[in-house]
Design a protein around this motif. Structure first.
Motif, PDB file in Angstrom:
ATOM      1  N   ASN A  72       0.831  -1.212   0.000  1.00 57.82           N
ATOM      2  CA  ASN A  72       0.000   0.000   0.000  1.00 57.82           C
ATOM      3  C   ASN A  72       0.864   1.259   0.000  1.00 57.82           C
ATOM      4  N   SER A  73       0.210   2.415   0.097  1.00 58.99           N
ATOM      5  CA  SER A  73       0.926   3.696   0.016  1.00 58.99           C
ATOM      6  C   SER A  73       1.917   3.867   1.162  1.00 58.99           C
ATOM      7  N   ASN A 239       8.296  -4.190   8.694  1.00 58.33           N
ATOM      8  CA  ASN A 239       7.597  -4.876   9.789  1.00 58.33           C
ATOM      9  C   ASN A 239       6.904  -3.891  10.735  1.00 58.33           C
ATOM     10  N   GLN A 240       7.376  -2.654  10.770  1.00 57.02           N
ATOM     11  CA  GLN A 240       6.748  -1.643  11.627  1.00 57.02           C
ATOM     12  C   GLN A 240       5.369  -1.236  11.118  1.00 57.02           C
ATOM     13  N   ASN A 241       5.085  -1.590   9.853  1.00 55.25           N
ATOM     14  CA  ASN A 241       3.770  -1.271   9.277  1.00 55.25           C
ATOM     15  C   ASN A 241       2.743  -2.359   9.544  1.00 55.25           C
ATOM     16  N   ARG A 242       3.191  -3.485  10.052  1.00 59.79           N
ATOM     17  CA  ARG A 242       2.302  -4.659  10.151  1.00 59.79           C
ATOM     18  C   ARG A 242       1.109  -4.419  11.075  1.00 59.79           C
ATOM     19  N   ALA A 243       1.368  -3.902  12.261  1.00 56.64           N
ATOM     20  CA  ALA A 243       0.288  -3.724  13.249  1.00 56.64           C
ATOM     21  C   ALA A 243      -0.768  -2.758  12.734  1.00 56.64           C
ATOM     22  N   LYS A 245      -1.384  -1.958   9.609  1.00 57.22           N
ATOM     23  CA  LYS A 245      -2.078  -2.569   8.475  1.00 57.22           C
ATOM     24  C   LYS A 245      -3.098  -3.591   8.959  1.00 57.22           C
ATOM     25  N   TYR A 246      -2.717  -4.363   9.972  1.00 54.31           N
ATOM     26  CA  TYR A 246      -3.639  -5.377  10.524  1.00 54.31           C
ATOM     27  C   TYR A 246      -4.886  -4.706  11.092  1.00 54.31           C
ATOM     28  N   ASP A 247      -4.681  -3.634  11.839  1.00 55.06           N
ATOM     29  CA  ASP A 247      -5.818  -2.927  12.454  1.00 55.06           C
ATOM     30  C   ASP A 247      -6.742  -2.357  11.385  1.00 55.06           C
ATOM     31  N   LYS A 248      -6.160  -1.797  10.312  1.00 62.13           N
ATOM     32  CA  LYS A 248      -6.966  -1.211   9.236  1.00 62.13           C
ATOM     33  C   LYS A 248      -7.812  -2.268   8.538  1.00 62.13           C
ATOM     34  N   TYR A 249      -7.149  -3.410   8.214  1.00 61.61           N
ATOM     35  CA  TYR A 249      -7.882  -4.480   7.525  1.00 61.61           C
ATOM     36  C   TYR A 249      -8.914  -5.126   8.451  1.00 61.61           C
ATOM     37  N   ARG A 250      -8.560  -5.245   9.704  1.00 65.69           N
ATOM     38  CA  ARG A 250      -9.518  -5.799  10.677  1.00 65.69           C
ATOM     39  C   ARG A 250     -10.757  -4.903  10.768  1.00 65.69           C
ATOM     40  N   ALA A 251     -10.493  -3.569  10.834  1.00 65.70           N
ATOM     41  CA  ALA A 251     -11.605  -2.615  10.906  1.00 65.70           C
ATOM     42  C   ALA A 251     -12.438  -2.670   9.627  1.00 65.70           C
ATOM     43  N   MET A 252     -11.760  -2.821   8.486  1.00 63.28           N
ATOM     44  CA  MET A 252     -12.455  -2.880   7.203  1.00 63.28           C
ATOM     45  C   MET A 252     -13.341  -4.118   7.122  1.00 63.28           C
ATOM     46  N   TYR A 288      -2.189 -12.303   9.823  1.00 60.70           N
ATOM     47  CA  TYR A 288      -1.414 -11.125  10.193  1.00 60.70           C
ATOM     48  C   TYR A 288      -0.564 -10.717   8.990  1.00 60.70           C
ATOM     49  N   PRO A 289      -0.454  -9.438   8.709  1.00 62.27           N
ATOM     50  CA  PRO A 289       0.343  -8.998   7.547  1.00 62.27           C
ATOM     51  C   PRO A 289       1.781  -9.514   7.606  1.00 62.27           C
ATOM     52  N   ASN A 290       2.260  -9.875   6.445  1.00 57.33           N
ATOM     53  CA  ASN A 290       3.605 -10.457   6.356  1.00 57.33           C
ATOM     54  C   ASN A 290       4.281  -9.939   5.088  1.00 57.33           C
ATOM     55  N   TYR A 291       5.577  -9.634   5.194  1.00 56.27           N
ATOM     56  CA  TYR A 291       6.355  -9.173   4.033  1.00 56.27           C
ATOM     57  C   TYR A 291       7.410 -10.208   3.680  1.00 56.27           C
TER      58      TYR A 291
END
Length: 848
Positions: A72-73, A239-243, A245-252, A288-291
């Motif tokens: 994502n952005s 990896n600092q973006n994972r939490a 991103k997870y919260d955003k997708y969970r909310a979505m 959970y988001p993974n790179y």
């Protein structure tokens, strides 16, 4: 006028002993040919690859980044703002299956700046309905043809028109494209579409070039270590973006669930605010988001190509050394013999008042010209013909094609010339200097024969009394000419040793696929489970597992760990397998020690690792090894056993040991599946059926690993065949030259026994019996030398991910002995005819 006579005499020395002169040239040429050819093949391969990967050709990315939630952005800003990043591009890809065809493709959006595509035929896609396929699919599809995909995914259309065929710089291996979760689980090709052909809110892939990798060889240790360090920093940053991103997708997903639930209630006449609906935890199971960051080394074709170029250099550091040693040894002997033959002429010239420099002209011309001609002949083929053969063999399975470089370097040429001059010119000058110290009167007389002495066998009466007259003469002659005895034994031993090594490597490569996939790793596929499987999907999968098509299924925990090696700069992938039940695990993977064949048990106090992994980590039973999981967490394991395994790095453990060492509850996420029929077609068919159930995400087939093992061994087999042929040619020249020297040195002796009434056959055997015995001794010594050479090469030759069979087989020794034996037998005929033509009166004429 005097100089003219000397030069004429010098040229006549060459023409009057043309056979010996040509033999020296051939010996030097063979050594130079092998040395320069093998030394240049590796650098030529790397130079070809480096040009292919660099600007302006393809500008191959140092790493690629993918994520289970896309890029994502926020991820884009993280990548672009990392200080180590020089350049980054973002794109899309989608795995699709062609309708009514077995082919599964990975369709990429066009990448103009990084990891570009080479147009082979047609043109690149210009709109969202056009597509270009891999050039490897040209025989199956044609320009202008329309193809339809079953499920287009993020592609806007189902049907596309083929407008071109391209070569992808990211995929070098013709056979190993990658795994997928559709079709049979194995990609058969790649394709390129326009950016406008994709409809996705986020990118799927990022391609990155780091700042500090410029001007580094892409195949060097320094490059790999720098990429690894930058890759680690990038992983930490992402990896600092994972939490978040997870919260955003969970909310979505919560919002989507509430809106869907509110619509359902509205249909029943119940009006409710979606925000008031509580989302059950079991309805919101999201990963959970993974790179995943892959360097070039993760591309099988790239890693194989690098390993191939390094394997050639392993051979270059050993094979030519022994080849040159044998060639130099025989050349040295030949030149010493040449000086000895010229004693009378040297004495005559000294008596006539010629200086040492004038006398040396003949020997300088003879030796130096032979050395230079040998080096020129060997180098002209060594810089062109041999690298050409080797690179062609290795590129047969690569998409790099035939546009390879053949370079020139002074190093191998100068080393070859130095060795050649040392073995010929320097030796002849040292021998000549010793001869020139003698008085002309002494030189004009034949060299007095060595004093007779008793040999070892004469001190053993029991043996000596029972030996025939011919046998006693042969024994005395062998020990009388000790230098010639050693030269013959060492010369034949060197050739035999090289043959044993060559045939041994061929045997080590042959059949390891059968050992790996029929005796050790018996499963045909590893089927990875989907995260969320319903009852219907599980029942469909169980129906396949209990059918007659499948003979064994083992549920396992399967994951990939990594180990970075600073010494090589490589990051090795290690497959962790922990079976749910250890009871019948041997039906899927047979854990045993390679040499003792002792069965290994998965205990609750340690893990079993594959032999090659133990080798590169310098681990043994009782050692502790550390590996990283996909999140970069360091895990430590105690080694309880080392198992036989020829391809890949593996670590096996019991469920209890897995839970203890990882700190996670043991669960299964894959199946080791063994089919009733092991043909690729049947494996592909059953794999497709498993994926269609919905319970299996993707299938990793061992048939692709078999192809990988074949790519390691197939091209190398051709190189080994070339080395065996060179060794055979060396054996021919060596035995011929040494036999020639033997006959020339003893021409008066042979004439004497002919005058005494010996028949031609008896005369031939009188001298050739020694050659046969010394050749036999040389062959035996060569067996030991070849055994050692084979062991050294076979432990150094394979890439880090594989090992070859280190055992030696009887037929190897038979073939290795047969070649010098046949050459010795053929040369006996040549010697026989030569002895028949001896002019006894000339040979016995006194020069006193």
């Amino acid at each position: 006028m005097q100089k003219t006579i000397l030069w004429k005499d010098a040229w006549q020395a060459i023409t009057h002993s043309l056979g010996r002169y040509i033999a020296i040239i051939l010996l030097i040429a063979l050594g130079t040919f092998a040395f320069t050819g093998l030394k240049m093949a590796g650098p030529d391969m790397r130079a070809t690859g480096a040009e292919f990967f660099a600007k302006p050709k393809h500008n191959l990315a140092d790493v690629t980044v993918t994520s289970n939630y896309g890029i994502n952005s926020t991820d884009r800003l993280t990548i672009q703002n990392l200080p180590e990043v020089k350049e980054a591009t973002f794109g899309y890809f989608q795995d699709v299956k062609i309708k009514n065809q077995p082919d599964t493709l990975r369709v990429f959006s066009q990448s103009d700046n990084l990891s570009s595509y080479e147009l082979i035929k047609g043109h690149f896609p210009k709109n969202k309905t056009e597509i270009a396929l891999s050039y490897l699919l040209q025989k199956k599809y044609r320009l202008g043809q329309n193809i339809t995909f079953n499920k287009p995914g993020i592609l806007k259309n189902k049907t596309y028109k083929i407008v071109g065929f391209v070569k992808a710089s990211e995929f070098l291996d013709k056979n190993q494209i990658g795994q997928t979760n559709i079709g049979s689980g194995h990609l058969t090709g790649i394709a390129v579409a326009n950016h406008n052909a994709f409809a996705a809110p986020v990118y799927q892939i990022a391609r990155i070039i780091f700042k500090n990798t410029a001007n580094l060889s892409p195949f060097g240790i320094a490059y790999r270590n720098r990429v690894y360090n930058d890759q680690t920093k990038l992983q930490t940053a992402l990896n600092q973006n994972r939490a978040d991103k997870y919260d955003k997708y969970r909310a979505m997903y919560q919002k989507q669930y509430r809106q869907a639930a509110a619509k359902q209630l509205l249909k029943r006449g119940i009006v409710v605010n979606p925000a008031q609906i509580k989302v059950p935890q079991n309805k919101l199971k999201i990963a959970y988001p993974n790179y995943v960051i892959n360097s070039r080394e993760e591309s099988q074709g790239y890693a194989s190509y690098r390993a191939d170029s390094e394997r050639v250099e392993v051979l270059a550091n050993v094979f030519p050394v022994f080849l040159f040693a044998v060639a130099a040894l025989v050349s040295l002997t030949t030149m010493m013999r040449f000086v000895e033959e010229e004693r009378t002429n040297i004495g005559t010239l000294k008596a006539l008042g010629y200086g040492n420099g004038a006398i040396a002209i003949k020997f300088l011309l003879y030796s130096t010209s032979a050395a230079i001609l040998g080096v020129i002949l060997g180098a002209s083929l060594g810089y062109t013909f041999l690298p050409n053969l080797i690179i062609k063999a290795y590129l047969a399975s690569s998409t790099l094609g035939t546009d390879y470089q053949l370079n020139f370097a002074w190093g191998p040429l100068l080393i070859s010339l130095t060795i050649a001059l040392l073995a010929t010119t320097v030796v002849s000058m040292i021998t000549l200097a010793q001869t020139l110290r003698e008085q002309p009167s002494a030189l004009l007389l034949p060299k007095p024969p060595k004093n007779g002495s008793r040999i070892l066998l004469e001190y053993i009466p029991f043996l000596w009394k029972h030996m025939s007259f011919s046998a006693k003469v042969t024994a005395r002659n062998i020990f009388r000419y000790k230098s010639r005895m050693l030269m013959t034994i060492l010369g034949v031993a060197g050739c035999t040793g090289l043959l044993v090594m060559g045939f041994g490597i061929r045997d080590s490569l042959h059949g390891i696929g059968n050992i790996q996939y029929y005796e050790v790793q018996k499963n045909d596929v590893i089927a990875l489970k989907n995260r969320h499987v319903n009852t219907t999907e599980r029942q469909k999968l169980n129906k396949i597992f209990t059918s007659h098509d499948v003979t064994q299924t083992t549920a396992v925990q399967y994951q990939q760990l990594t180990k970075h090696l600073d010494s090589t700069g490589a990051t090795e992938n290690v497959m962790l397998i922990a079976p749910q039940s250890t009871k019948n695990f041997s039906k899927s993977i047979n854990l045993q020690e390679r040499q003792s064949k002792k069965k290994l048990v998965l205990s609750n106090n340690g893990v079993v690792i594959s032999e090659k992994l133990a080798t590169i980590l310098h681990a043994h039973k009782g050692s502790t090894i550390s590996l990283k999981n996909e999140h970069g967490k360091l895990l430590k394991f105690k080694v309880s056993g080392i198992c036989e395994m020829y391809l890949g790095h593996y670590i096996f453990m019991s469920p209890a040991e897995y839970a203890k060492e990882t700190g996670k509850k043991f669960t299964t996420n894959a199946y080791l599946v063994t089919m009733a029929k092991h043909s690729p077609g049947n494996i592909s068919h059953i794999s497709q059926k498993m994926i269609k159930t919905g319970a299996i995400e993707t299938v990793v087939s061992t048939s692709s690993n078999r192809k990988l093992l074949s790519s390691f061994t197939g091209s190398l087999n051709e190189v080994i065949l070339i080395l065996i042929l060179i060794s055979g040619m060396l054996a021919l020249v060596v035995i011929y030259n040494l036999t020639n020297i033997n006959v020339a040195e003893r021409i008066r002796e042979l004439s004497t026994i002919k005058v005494l009434g010996f028949y031609d056959n008896e005369t031939t055997m009188y001298i050739y019996r020694e050659t046969i015995i010394l050749s036999a001794l040389g062959i035996i010594v060569g067996f030991g030398l070849g055994w050692w050479l084979h062991h050294f090469i076979i432990t150094s030759l394979p890439p880090d991910v594989a090992m070859f069979d280190p055992n030696m087989y009887p037929l190897n020794f038979v073939f290795s002995a047969l070649i010098p034996a046949i050459i010795t037998a053929i040369l006996a005929i040549v010697v026989h005819h030569k002895i028949k033509r001896i002019n006894m009166l000339d040979a016995l004429s006194s020069i006193d």
